[in-house]
Design a protein around this motif. Sequence first.
Motif, PDB file in Angstrom:
ATOM      1  N   LYS A   1       0.844  -1.187   0.000  1.00  0.00           N
ATOM      2  CA  LYS A   1       0.000   0.000   0.000  1.00  0.00           C
ATOM      3  C   LYS A   1       0.883   1.242   0.000  1.00  0.00           C
ATOM      4  CE  LYS A   1      -3.823  -2.055   2.643  1.00  0.00           C
ATOM      5  NZ  LYS A   1      -4.627  -1.949   3.885  1.00  0.00           N
ATOM      6  N   LEU A   2       0.469   2.237  -0.746  1.00  0.00           N
ATOM      7  CA  LEU A   2       1.226   3.481  -0.826  1.00  0.00           C
ATOM      8  C   LEU A   2       0.874   4.396   0.350  1.00  0.00           C
ATOM      9  CD1 LEU A   2       1.570   2.377  -3.697  1.00  0.00           C
ATOM     10  CD2 LEU A   2       1.223   4.706  -4.561  1.00  0.00           C
ATOM     11  N   PRO A   3       1.865   4.997   0.975  1.00  0.00           N
ATOM     12  CA  PRO A   3       1.561   6.055   1.951  1.00  0.00           C
ATOM     13  C   PRO A   3       0.830   7.202   1.253  1.00  0.00           C
ATOM     14  CG  PRO A   3       3.883   5.409   2.030  1.00  0.00           C
ATOM     15  CD  PRO A   3       3.308   4.770   0.809  1.00  0.00           C
ATOM     16  N   ASP A   4       0.097   7.979   2.016  1.00  0.00           N
ATOM     17  CA  ASP A   4      -0.686   9.063   1.432  1.00  0.00           C
ATOM     18  C   ASP A   4       0.172  10.075   0.683  1.00  0.00           C
ATOM     19  OD1 ASP A   4      -2.966   7.923   2.462  1.00  0.00           O
ATOM     20  OD2 ASP A   4      -3.035   9.222   4.239  1.00  0.00           O
ATOM     21  N   ASP A   5       1.428  10.241   1.120  1.00  0.00           N
ATOM     22  CA  ASP A   5       2.282  11.251   0.495  1.00  0.00           C
ATOM     23  C   ASP A   5       3.166  10.700  -0.627  1.00  0.00           C
ATOM     24  OD1 ASP A   5       3.936   9.719   2.068  1.00  0.00           O
ATOM     25  OD2 ASP A   5       4.971  11.415   3.015  1.00  0.00           O
ATOM     26  N   MET A   6       2.971   9.457  -1.037  1.00  0.00           N
ATOM     27  CA  MET A   6       3.756   8.872  -2.128  1.00  0.00           C
ATOM     28  C   MET A   6       2.939   8.874  -3.410  1.00  0.00           C
ATOM     29  SD  MET A   6       5.466   5.056  -2.563  1.00  0.00           S
ATOM     30  CE  MET A   6       6.904   5.324  -1.515  1.00  0.00           C
ATOM     31  N   ASP A   7       3.490   9.458  -4.477  1.00  0.00           N
ATOM     32  CA  ASP A   7       2.749   9.458  -5.728  1.00  0.00           C
ATOM     33  C   ASP A   7       3.026   8.177  -6.513  1.00  0.00           C
ATOM     34  OD1 ASP A   7       5.099   9.749  -7.294  1.00  0.00           O
ATOM     35  OD2 ASP A   7       4.931  11.926  -7.326  1.00  0.00           O
ATOM     36  N   TYR A   8       2.246   7.972  -7.562  1.00  0.00           N
ATOM     37  CA  TYR A   8       2.306   6.715  -8.308  1.00  0.00           C
ATOM     38  C   TYR A   8       3.642   6.512  -9.019  1.00  0.00           C
ATOM     39  CZ  TYR A   8      -2.768   6.470  -7.529  1.00  0.00           C
ATOM     40  OH  TYR A   8      -4.019   6.403  -6.964  1.00  0.00           O
ATOM     41  N   LYS A   9       4.220   7.581  -9.545  1.00  0.00           N
ATOM     42  CA  LYS A   9       5.507   7.445 -10.230  1.00  0.00           C
ATOM     43  C   LYS A   9       6.594   6.999  -9.260  1.00  0.00           C
ATOM     44  CE  LYS A   9       4.502  10.974 -13.753  1.00  0.00           C
ATOM     45  NZ  LYS A   9       4.894  12.314 -14.282  1.00  0.00           N
ATOM     46  N   GLN A  10       6.593   7.586  -8.079  1.00  0.00           N
ATOM     47  CA  GLN A  10       7.575   7.204  -7.069  1.00  0.00           C
ATOM     48  C   GLN A  10       7.431   5.725  -6.734  1.00  0.00           C
ATOM     49  OE1 GLN A  10       9.991   9.030  -5.889  1.00  0.00           O
ATOM     50  NE2 GLN A  10      10.544   8.347  -3.848  1.00  0.00           N
ATOM     51  N   ALA A  11       6.205   5.276  -6.535  1.00  0.00           N
ATOM     52  CA  ALA A  11       5.963   3.882  -6.166  1.00  0.00           C
ATOM     53  C   ALA A  11       6.382   2.923  -7.272  1.00  0.00           C
ATOM     54  CB  ALA A  11       4.486   3.675  -5.841  1.00  0.00           C
ATOM     55  N   ALA A  12       6.169   3.318  -8.526  1.00  0.00           N
ATOM     56  CA  ALA A  12       6.476   2.436  -9.654  1.00  0.00           C
ATOM     57  C   ALA A  12       7.965   2.168  -9.812  1.00  0.00           C
ATOM     58  CB  ALA A  12       5.897   3.017 -10.941  1.00  0.00           C
ATOM     59  N   LEU A  13       8.802   2.913  -9.098  1.00  0.00           N
ATOM     60  CA  LEU A  13      10.251   2.669  -9.132  1.00  0.00           C
ATOM     61  C   LEU A  13      10.662   1.505  -8.233  1.00  0.00           C
ATOM     62  CD1 LEU A  13      11.559   6.352  -9.031  1.00  0.00           C
ATOM     63  CD2 LEU A  13      11.839   4.753 -10.937  1.00  0.00           C
ATOM     64  N   THR A  14       9.719   0.886  -7.554  1.00  0.00           N
ATOM     65  CA  THR A  14      10.048  -0.178  -6.603  1.00  0.00           C
ATOM     66  C   THR A  14      10.795  -1.330  -7.259  1.00  0.00           C
ATOM     67  OG1 THR A  14       8.154   0.372  -5.187  1.00  0.00           O
ATOM     68  CG2 THR A  14       9.075  -1.842  -4.964  1.00  0.00           C
ATOM     69  N   GLU A  15      10.317  -1.805  -8.400  1.00  0.00           N
ATOM     70  CA  GLU A  15      10.960  -2.967  -9.032  1.00  0.00           C
ATOM     71  C   GLU A  15      12.402  -2.687  -9.449  1.00  0.00           C
ATOM     72  OE1 GLU A  15      12.437  -5.811 -11.873  1.00  0.00           O
ATOM     73  OE2 GLU A  15      11.983  -3.697 -12.292  1.00  0.00           O
ATOM     74  N   PRO A  16      12.676  -1.631 -10.224  1.00  0.00           N
ATOM     75  CA  PRO A  16      14.079  -1.426 -10.603  1.00  0.00           C
ATOM     76  C   PRO A  16      14.981  -1.128  -9.412  1.00  0.00           C
ATOM     77  CG  PRO A  16      12.730   0.451 -11.280  1.00  0.00           C
ATOM     78  CD  PRO A  16      11.789  -0.640 -10.876  1.00  0.00           C
ATOM     79  N   LEU A  17      14.482  -0.358  -8.445  1.00  0.00           N
ATOM     80  CA  LEU A  17      15.324  -0.067  -7.286  1.00  0.00           C
ATOM     81  C   LEU A  17      15.608  -1.334  -6.497  1.00  0.00           C
ATOM     82  CD1 LEU A  17      16.849   1.921  -5.546  1.00  0.00           C
ATOM     83  CD2 LEU A  17      14.713   2.438  -4.332  1.00  0.00           C
ATOM     84  N   SER A  18      14.647  -2.247  -6.426  1.00  0.00           N
ATOM     85  CA  SER A  18      14.886  -3.493  -5.692  1.00  0.00           C
ATOM     86  C   SER A  18      16.008  -4.307  -6.334  1.00  0.00           C
ATOM     87  CB  SER A  18      13.605  -4.326  -5.607  1.00  0.00           C
ATOM     88  OG  SER A  18      13.279  -4.931  -6.850  1.00  0.00           O
ATOM     89  N   CYS A  19      16.118  -4.245  -7.652  1.00  0.00           N
ATOM     90  CA  CYS A  19      17.210  -4.945  -8.341  1.00  0.00           C
ATOM     91  C   CYS A  19      18.554  -4.336  -7.975  1.00  0.00           C
ATOM     92  CB  CYS A  19      16.987  -4.894  -9.853  1.00  0.00           C
ATOM     93  SG  CYS A  19      15.545  -5.819 -10.423  1.00  0.00           S
ATOM     94  N   ALA A  20      18.616  -3.000  -7.938  1.00  0.00           N
ATOM     95  CA  ALA A  20      19.858  -2.337  -7.557  1.00  0.00           C
ATOM     96  C   ALA A  20      20.198  -2.597  -6.094  1.00  0.00           C
ATOM     97  CB  ALA A  20      19.748  -0.835  -7.826  1.00  0.00           C
ATOM     98  N   VAL A  21      19.186  -2.618  -5.234  1.00  0.00           N
ATOM     99  CA  VAL A  21      19.417  -2.915  -3.817  1.00  0.00           C
ATOM    100  C   VAL A  21      19.983  -4.321  -3.659  1.00  0.00           C
ATOM    101  CG1 VAL A  21      18.275  -3.295  -1.585  1.00  0.00           C
ATOM    102  CG2 VAL A  21      17.684  -1.298  -2.963  1.00  0.00           C
ATOM    103  N   TYR A  22      19.417  -5.275  -4.382  1.00  0.00           N
ATOM    104  CA  TYR A  22      19.931  -6.649  -4.325  1.00  0.00           C
ATOM    105  C   TYR A  22      21.358  -6.705  -4.857  1.00  0.00           C
ATOM    106  CZ  TYR A  22      20.283 -11.690  -5.246  1.00  0.00           C
ATOM    107  OH  TYR A  22      20.683 -13.011  -5.282  1.00  0.00           O
ATOM    108  N   GLY A  23      21.599  -6.027  -5.973  1.00  0.00           N
ATOM    109  CA  GLY A  23      22.943  -6.034  -6.545  1.00  0.00           C
ATOM    110  C   GLY A  23      23.984  -5.467  -5.600  1.00  0.00           C
ATOM    111  N   ILE A  24      23.701  -4.309  -5.020  1.00  0.00           N
ATOM    112  CA  ILE A  24      24.681  -3.652  -4.150  1.00  0.00           C
ATOM    113  C   ILE A  24      24.924  -4.460  -2.884  1.00  0.00           C
ATOM    114  CG2 ILE A  24      23.256  -2.185  -2.662  1.00  0.00           C
ATOM    115  CD1 ILE A  24      26.117  -0.754  -4.731  1.00  0.00           C
ATOM    116  N   SER A  25      23.928  -5.266  -2.485  1.00  0.00           N
ATOM    117  CA  SER A  25      24.097  -6.084  -1.284  1.00  0.00           C
ATOM    118  C   SER A  25      25.042  -7.255  -1.526  1.00  0.00           C
ATOM    119  CB  SER A  25      22.738  -6.621  -0.810  1.00  0.00           C
ATOM    120  OG  SER A  25      22.262  -7.646  -1.668  1.00  0.00           O
ATOM    121  N   ASN A  26      25.361  -7.513  -2.776  1.00  0.00           N
ATOM    122  CA  ASN A  26      26.222  -8.648  -3.121  1.00  0.00           C
ATOM    123  C   ASN A  26      27.695  -8.290  -3.229  1.00  0.00           C
ATOM    124  OD1 ASN A  26      24.961 -11.498  -4.014  1.00  0.00           O
ATOM    125  ND2 ASN A  26      23.431  -9.877  -4.239  1.00  0.00           N
TER     126      ASN A  26
END
Length: 338
Positions: free
Chosen positions: A129-154
């Motif tokens: 669920k999106l917080p009230d102050d998060m817009d849709y474009k910001q939320a849609a970055l979740t998938e690519p950022l999660s890939c970078a987060v996983y990569g940097i953790s390695n």
Amino acid sequence: MKRVVYYGIEDIRVEDAPVPEPGPGEVVVKNKVTLTCGTDCKMFMRGYRYQPPHLIGHEASGDVVAVGEGVTKFKVGDRVVAHNTAPCHKCYWCKKGQHSMCVDLPSNLGAYGEYQLIPKNIVEETMFKLPDDMDYKQAALTEPLSCAVYGISNVEIELGDTVVVNGCGPIGLMFIRLAYLRGARVIACDMQPNRLSLAAKLGAAETINIEEQDQIQAVRDLTEDSRGVDVAIEAAGLPAVWETAFRQVRAGGQVLCFGGTKKDTTVNIDCTRMHYEQITIKGVFHTTPIHVNAAFELLKMGAIKAEDFVEHEYAIEETEAAIREHAAGKVIKNCIVY
């Protein structure tokens, strides 16, 4: 409803289809935005691993319009973002904790569409669920950022380490930001001035235009005695850049190969140097639920901001134009609005 279907190289079509209905545990989302992705560009320009025709797109956010039997975490009207995968937790790789290698990890394509059916396993584990102050474009970055987060953790990055990121597309820029937040001195390499400018804004201490300088020597010269960087990250998906990253790293350093290459591609590595200089080369693919959650938290914190990444808006009928502009490097990302 309208949706985009991929039929082959440089052949995508907007078609009409029934609005999906949710089965047990499933959710239907009315998309508000869909972001273009480097994978979409690769698929459009050169093909990908799925047999066409098939749906396309995997970065979107929107509103819940229907829920299936048994769904309790979400209700109609919720503003949500859904990741495109969730592991089975039953196969050998899941049991080993290697969730990105799950053998039952179907990619939930279909984000280029007015409505999208979200499978049960994603609803249960990687939908938020999106917080009230998060817009849709910001939320849609979740998938690519999660890939970078996983990569940097390695890779191991210590405070004060020097890290080079080769390729400043969306994922590369996210690597730059995450390395900076981990206390690294970051060097960014690309040929597009707009990307290098954003790399500096996101924390790169040095930027190198690879059309103007020798990418390998210029990076090594920014380290003491030209020894090379502690960590070299490849984020371009080109075999030549995999080799470049290896030649930029110091003895005892680490190379992270994240960008996917064409099938059956090979690279040439100096085995003597790899052995005697104890260089670690690691390939990393996709992400895992824990890193998806971390990415969503980082987006809530504003560590990455949509206004830096998402540039132009298009209608769904203009999806091809949006992808072509992204593929040409003229923008970081575009978005489809509904």
